[in-house]
Design an enzyme around this catalytic site. Structure first.
Site, PDB file in Angstrom:
ATOM      1  CE  LYS A  55      -1.681   1.614   4.075  1.00 35.83           C
ATOM      2  NZ  LYS A  55      -1.247   3.014   4.256  1.00 35.83           N
ATOM      3  CG  ASN A  56       2.539   2.744   3.532  1.00 38.77           C
ATOM      4  OD1 ASN A  56       1.358   3.032   3.347  1.00 38.77           O
ATOM      5  ND2 ASN A  56       3.066   2.640   4.739  1.00 38.77           N
TER       6      ASN A  56
ATOM      7  CB  CYS B 287      -4.441  11.315  11.610  1.00 37.52           C
ATOM      8  SG  CYS B 287      -2.859  10.557  11.834  1.00 37.52           S
TER       9      CYS B 287
ATOM     10  NE  ARG C 101       0.887  10.561  10.035  1.00 44.59           N
ATOM     11  CZ  ARG C 101       0.571   9.445   9.414  1.00 44.59           C
ATOM     12  NH1 ARG C 101      -0.540   8.836   9.714  1.00 44.59           N
ATOM     13  NH2 ARG C 101       1.365   8.919   8.520  1.00 44.59           N
TER      14      ARG C 101
ATOM     15  CB  SER D 130       9.615  13.337   6.396  1.00 43.43           C
ATOM     16  OG  SER D 130       8.404  13.236   5.676  1.00 43.43           O
TER      17      SER D 130
ATOM     18  CG  ASP E 257       3.562   1.814   9.518  1.00 48.95           C
ATOM     19  OD1 ASP E 257       3.230   2.701  10.326  1.00 48.95           O
ATOM     20  OD2 ASP E 257       3.625   2.011   8.287  1.00 48.95           O
TER      21      ASP E 257
ATOM     22  NE  ARG F 193      -6.733   4.685   6.185  1.00 46.44           N
ATOM     23  CZ  ARG F 193      -5.847   5.425   6.847  1.00 46.44           C
ATOM     24  NH1 ARG F 193      -6.046   5.700   8.112  1.00 46.44           N
ATOM     25  NH2 ARG F 193      -4.780   5.889   6.246  1.00 46.44           N
TER      26      ARG F 193
HETATM   27  C1  UD1 Z   1       4.731   7.101   6.176  1.00 45.18           C
HETATM   28  C2  UD1 Z   1       3.858   5.874   6.096  1.00 45.18           C
HETATM   29  C3  UD1 Z   1       3.362   5.471   7.481  1.00 45.18           C
HETATM   30  C4  UD1 Z   1       4.557   5.288   8.413  1.00 45.18           C
HETATM   31  C5  UD1 Z   1       5.462   6.524   8.394  1.00 45.18           C
HETATM   32  C6  UD1 Z   1       6.732   6.339   9.193  1.00 45.18           C
HETATM   33  C7  UD1 Z   1       2.821   6.060   3.928  1.00 45.18           C
HETATM   34  C8  UD1 Z   1       1.614   6.327   3.128  1.00 45.18           C
HETATM   35  N1  UD1 Z   1       2.719   6.171   5.232  1.00 45.18           N
HETATM   36  O1  UD1 Z   1       3.947   8.163   6.692  1.00 45.18           O
HETATM   37  O2  UD1 Z   1       2.641   4.244   7.366  1.00 45.18           O
HETATM   38  O3  UD1 Z   1       4.087   5.088   9.728  1.00 45.18           O
HETATM   39  O4  UD1 Z   1       5.840   6.832   7.041  1.00 45.18           O
HETATM   40  O5  UD1 Z   1       7.434   5.225   8.743  1.00 45.18           O
HETATM   41  O6  UD1 Z   1       3.854   5.703   3.382  1.00 45.18           O
HETATM   42  N2  UD1 Z   1       6.734  15.054  10.114  1.00 45.18           N
HETATM   43  C9  UD1 Z   1       6.810  16.418  10.381  1.00 45.18           C
HETATM   44  N3  UD1 Z   1       6.620  17.272   9.320  1.00 45.18           N
HETATM   45  C10 UD1 Z   1       6.387  16.834   8.037  1.00 45.18           C
HETATM   46  C11 UD1 Z   1       6.336  15.441   7.804  1.00 45.18           C
HETATM   47  C12 UD1 Z   1       6.527  14.573   8.861  1.00 45.18           C
HETATM   48  O7  UD1 Z   1       7.017  16.837  11.506  1.00 45.18           O
HETATM   49  O8  UD1 Z   1       6.234  17.663   7.139  1.00 45.18           O
HETATM   50  C13 UD1 Z   1       6.936  14.095  11.233  1.00 45.18           C
HETATM   51  C14 UD1 Z   1       5.727  13.210  11.469  1.00 45.18           C
HETATM   52  O9  UD1 Z   1       4.761  13.830  12.291  1.00 45.18           O
HETATM   53  C15 UD1 Z   1       6.367  12.010  12.126  1.00 45.18           C
HETATM   54  C16 UD1 Z   1       7.717  11.905  11.421  1.00 45.18           C
HETATM   55  O10 UD1 Z   1       7.963  13.207  10.871  1.00 45.18           O
HETATM   56  O11 UD1 Z   1       6.569  12.255  13.490  1.00 45.18           O
HETATM   57  C17 UD1 Z   1       7.789  10.885  10.321  1.00 45.18           C
HETATM   58  O12 UD1 Z   1       6.699  11.041   9.456  1.00 45.18           O
HETATM   59  P1  UD1 Z   1       6.775  10.616   7.911  1.00 45.18           P
HETATM   60  O13 UD1 Z   1       7.960   9.763   7.703  1.00 45.18           O
HETATM   61  O14 UD1 Z   1       6.631  11.844   7.074  1.00 45.18           O
HETATM   62  O15 UD1 Z   1       5.464   9.732   7.777  1.00 45.18           O
HETATM   63  P2  UD1 Z   1       4.450   9.663   6.569  1.00 45.18           P
HETATM   64  O16 UD1 Z   1       5.155   9.847   5.286  1.00 45.18           O
HETATM   65  O17 UD1 Z   1       3.275  10.515   6.857  1.00 45.18           O
END
Ligand code: UD1
Length: 418
Positions: free
Chosen positions: A22-23, A117, A122, A164, A306, A398
């Protein structure tokens, strides 16, 4: 509303075919906007993918899904809208990933802010700050990101302030057709990021890893139409590995690449699980006694956030106390209260959850709160004596394809009820 009814305390046996990731599919689908025609295989039939396909359709893409959903054909010749609606982005945060591709194709985009969420705030500040370096002007108006790159996206040197996954993916997508060279550092190196890179390279993108967390992208003018097979879902694989360990069963996990999940294999072996590795499958044999463990979640190649909830359900029946530290999301312990209602003894102190171990879990009426928390309740219910009912399983839908079919094929007593 649909529920899952599970009668636990049963040994399972058999094999499970792991679905496509999915991801990995979500950013690849978002990136499809860069090209005119894409044919994808191994995209899982889960709700988040339906939402992303709905989002692409709302932007003007024409999508054909073949009968058994093995192939998805995306035609973007007529894609002409640049507005990603709140209704779609609020249910699935990955909607933000169309920001990079819309900017690349149309030099502008209006994408709803995903908002918070259940598992944490996030924010998307890292995505926005990085895009600004590529010449994008951003205004936030009424919950929407209004982004404009008047003279097109420009290559830039960008060091992400924090690792991220989503920001790395969004910027990779934005940089592929930007003018000049982009160098991204402090990148996420999750296998799904690598799968997106492989997809973009097959499209004709000039992308090179020039360091462990450093990517160099030389913008190209035109991309090709391609076929691409999405990688397997490593989180689904890890989840069923934990199911086998928890139910003391023997389950073969198929259609995977064991190298990508070597951390999970290592951790499960450490707690006493027997794992036989082959080229594209592993056989997991749950032991009589599970050993406790202290573990921290961290970005890849660390233990994935995850799988934190699933591992916690498992540690409830380990021989001693375990400690799990959640380092990615600040509020990812919502499964704790439900597990405690089933007889677990888990105390949360800040980022750490202390799990007593040696517990007998009992079935209960349960409430799913997010995707991975829901599946941790499925695992707990499979261990429990008596029957459990899990409500709000739309969270589960989901991200898990045919979960009740896959488990009942191995002998689990699990059914979906209205
Ligand atoms: C993706 C995955 C999710 C997984 C996560 C971490 C998908 C669709 N989802 O989520 O299943 O749990 O990676 O492995 O692939 N953050 C900020 N600012 C930003 C972006 C992120 O502060 O602009 C923080 C987030 O709140 C979190 C951390 O950075 O604490 C990591 O988040 P991120 O790696 O961006 O997760 P997602 O891409 O949303």
């Amino acid at each position: 509303m649909e529920k899952l009814e599970i009668t636990g305390d049963k040994k399972l046996q058999g094999s499970i075919n792991i679905s496509g990731s999915k991801n990995a599919s979500l950013p690849i689908l978002a990136a499809s906007i860069l090209s005119n025609k894409i044919i994808l295989t191994n995209v899982p039939a889960v709700k988040d993918i339906d939402t992303m396909l709905e989002l692409l359709t709302s932007l003007g893409s024409v999508i054909k899904i073949n009968k058994n959903r093995k192939t998805i054909i995306i035609n973007n010749n007529k894609t002409n809208k640049t507005h990603a609606n709140y209704k779609l982005v609020k249910t699935m945060r990955a909607g933000i990933l169309v920001l990079g591709s819309l900017l690349s194709r149309f030099n502008k985009a209006k994408v709803s802010l995903p908002g918070g969420c259940a598992i944490g705030l996030r924010p998307v500040n890292i995505h926005i700050d990085a895009l600004k370096k590529m010449g994008v002007k951003v205004k936030i108006i009424d919950g929407y990101i209004h982004a404009v790159a008047k003279n097109g996206l420009k290559g830039a040197k960008i060091k992400f302030q924090k690792i991220s996954v989503g920001a790395t993916e969004n910027l990779l997508i934005a940089a592929v057709k930007a003018k000049g060279r982009t160098v991204l550092s402090n990148c996420a190196i999750e296998p799904e990021v690598k799968d997106l890179c492989n997809f973009l390279i097959k499209l004709g993108g000039k992308i090179k890893w020039i360091g462990k967390r450093k990517i160099q992208i030389d913008g190209v003018k035109k991309l090709k139409d391609i076929n691409y097979k999405v990688m397997f879902d490593r989180i689904e694989a890890g989840t069923y590995m934990i199911v086998a360990a928890a139910t003391k069963s023997r389950i073969a996990i198929k259609n995977i690449n064991p190298k990508i999940i070597n951390k999970e294999i290592f951790i499960l072996k450490k707690i006493g699980v027997k794992i036989i590795e082959k080229k594209k499958k592993i056989t997991v044999i749950g032991p009589k006694i599970l050993k406790s463990i202290n573990i921290k979640t961290s970005p890849y190649p660390g233990f994935p956030t995850d799988l934190q909830a699933q591992l916690m359900a498992l540690m409830c029946i380990a021989n001693k106390q375990s400690i799990i530290e959640e380092n990615i999301f600040e509020n990812r312990f919502m499964h704790v209260s439900e597990l405690n209602r089933m007889g677990a003894d888990i105390v949360v102190k800040g980022r750490k959850a202390i799990i007593k171990g040696n517990k007998k879990l009992n079935g209960a009426e349960l409430m799913a709160t997010d995707l991975r928390a829901s599946v941790s309740l499925v695992i707990a219910a499979l261990i429990s004596s008596k029957k459990s009912t899990i409500n709000r399983i739309y969270h589960l839908d989901r991200g898990y394809e045919n979960i009740e079919k896959k488990l009942s094929k191995c002998g689990a007593k699990i059914k979906r009820i209205k």
